[in-house]
Design a protein around this motif. Sequence first.
Motif, PDB file in Angstrom:
ATOM      1  N   SER A 267       0.836  -1.213   0.000  1.00  0.00           N
ATOM      2  CA  SER A 267       0.000   0.000   0.000  1.00  0.00           C
ATOM      3  C   SER A 267       0.862   1.251   0.000  1.00  0.00           C
ATOM      4  O   SER A 267       1.980   1.243   0.513  1.00  0.00           O
ATOM      5  CB  SER A 267      -0.991   0.013   1.183  1.00  0.00           C
ATOM      6  N   ILE A 268       0.304   2.289  -0.619  1.00  0.00           N
ATOM      7  CA  ILE A 268       0.968   3.597  -0.688  1.00  0.00           C
ATOM      8  C   ILE A 268       0.034   4.569   0.016  1.00  0.00           C
ATOM      9  O   ILE A 268      -1.145   4.672  -0.349  1.00  0.00           O
ATOM     10  CB  ILE A 268       1.205   4.009  -2.149  1.00  0.00           C
ATOM     11  N   VAL A 269       0.542   5.237   1.035  1.00  0.00           N
ATOM     12  CA  VAL A 269      -0.318   6.144   1.803  1.00  0.00           C
ATOM     13  C   VAL A 269       0.274   7.548   1.838  1.00  0.00           C
ATOM     14  O   VAL A 269       1.483   7.737   1.664  1.00  0.00           O
ATOM     15  CB  VAL A 269      -0.540   5.638   3.257  1.00  0.00           C
ATOM     16  N   SER A 270      -0.592   8.516   2.108  1.00  0.00           N
ATOM     17  CA  SER A 270      -0.135   9.895   2.252  1.00  0.00           C
ATOM     18  C   SER A 270      -1.253  10.722   2.869  1.00  0.00           C
ATOM     19  O   SER A 270      -2.430  10.500   2.574  1.00  0.00           O
ATOM     20  CB  SER A 270       0.224  10.460   0.870  1.00  0.00           C
ATOM     21  N   SER A 271      -0.878  11.663   3.730  1.00  0.00           N
ATOM     22  CA  SER A 271      -1.885  12.560   4.297  1.00  0.00           C
ATOM     23  C   SER A 271      -1.462  14.011   4.064  1.00  0.00           C
ATOM     24  O   SER A 271      -0.327  14.386   4.358  1.00  0.00           O
ATOM     25  CB  SER A 271      -2.074  12.290   5.803  1.00  0.00           C
ATOM     26  N   PHE A 272      -2.364  14.762   3.488  1.00  0.00           N
ATOM     27  CA  PHE A 272      -2.202  16.210   3.283  1.00  0.00           C
ATOM     28  C   PHE A 272      -0.946  16.558   2.479  1.00  0.00           C
ATOM     29  O   PHE A 272      -0.274  17.543   2.777  1.00  0.00           O
ATOM     30  CB  PHE A 272      -2.202  16.950   4.631  1.00  0.00           C
ATOM     31  N   ALA A 273      -0.624  15.778   1.468  1.00  0.00           N
ATOM     32  CA  ALA A 273       0.582  16.064   0.680  1.00  0.00           C
ATOM     33  C   ALA A 273       0.363  15.993  -0.841  1.00  0.00           C
ATOM     34  O   ALA A 273       1.072  16.677  -1.584  1.00  0.00           O
ATOM     35  CB  ALA A 273       1.710  15.110   1.080  1.00  0.00           C
ATOM     36  N   PHE A 274      -0.600  15.181  -1.311  1.00  0.00           N
ATOM     37  CA  PHE A 274      -0.714  14.967  -2.767  1.00  0.00           C
ATOM     38  C   PHE A 274      -1.045  16.272  -3.506  1.00  0.00           C
ATOM     39  O   PHE A 274      -0.719  16.428  -4.674  1.00  0.00           O
ATOM     40  CB  PHE A 274      -1.781  13.895  -3.040  1.00  0.00           C
TER      41      PHE A 274
END
Length: 213
Positions: free
Chosen positions: A109-116
């Motif tokens: 899985s690839i996750v990210s918060s408030f960055a894309f």
Amino acid sequence: MGVEFVDLFNQWASSYDDTVSGNDPEYKEVFEGYEDMLELLAGLSISPVMEFGVGTANLTRKMIGQNKVVIGIEPSSEMRRIANLKCPEAAIYDGDFLNYPQLITPIQSIVSSFAFHHLTTSEKIEAIQKFDDKLESKGKVIFIDTLFKDEAHKQALIKNAEKSGHLNLAQDLQEEYYGYLDELKEMFSNQGFEVSFKQINNYAWLIQAKKGE
Ligand SMILES: C[S@@+](CC[C@H](N)C(=O)[O-])C[C@H]1O[C@@H](n2cnc3c(N)ncnc32)[C@H](O)[C@@H]1O
């Protein structure tokens, strides 16, 4: 490429946790329910996880706490310094959504918060192609980020920020590359992902995109 905000994040790093805790009135609504959102995202992540835009490692720490293997990518040296102090168990590398060390770990899985939203439209498309290459079959992209339901939603948020005297927020909403729901849906679908969206607060949405076989 895609890292034009790095100086700003180097400066913001030392007070970043204060902002996300709701102590900055201007961004309080944006980060409403921050800890719960990250808890939700951590729970959905599948190990080994690749995390982009780690910041001060608030999401990273939650995933590590769930015994997940996390490979973190973060372009700001100050954010990385704080992240390493707060989460020494995680491997956090210098890089961004488009340029990062090529490790051999298979990624589920690839996750990210408030960055894309730091990527332009063409950079988002390029990043999604790279996620597809990077992920194992049936792997998932799981993001939380500010996005606009449509133009009317964007204008309403800007107007609301201006009315509240939150002029920096109003400017961000106009100048950063926050995506529109339909636009992101199309980007992920065109790359063969099955995508769904769930609104979490006035600004933040959970975006889940599942890769096929
Ligand atoms: C608003 S902070 C979010 C930090 C953390 N994920 C959180 O939820 O608190 C955005 C982060 O994205 C990073 N960033 C900026 N441009 C980026 C890019 N092109 N690729 C990856 N990360 C980026 C910034 O340095 C910053 O640490």
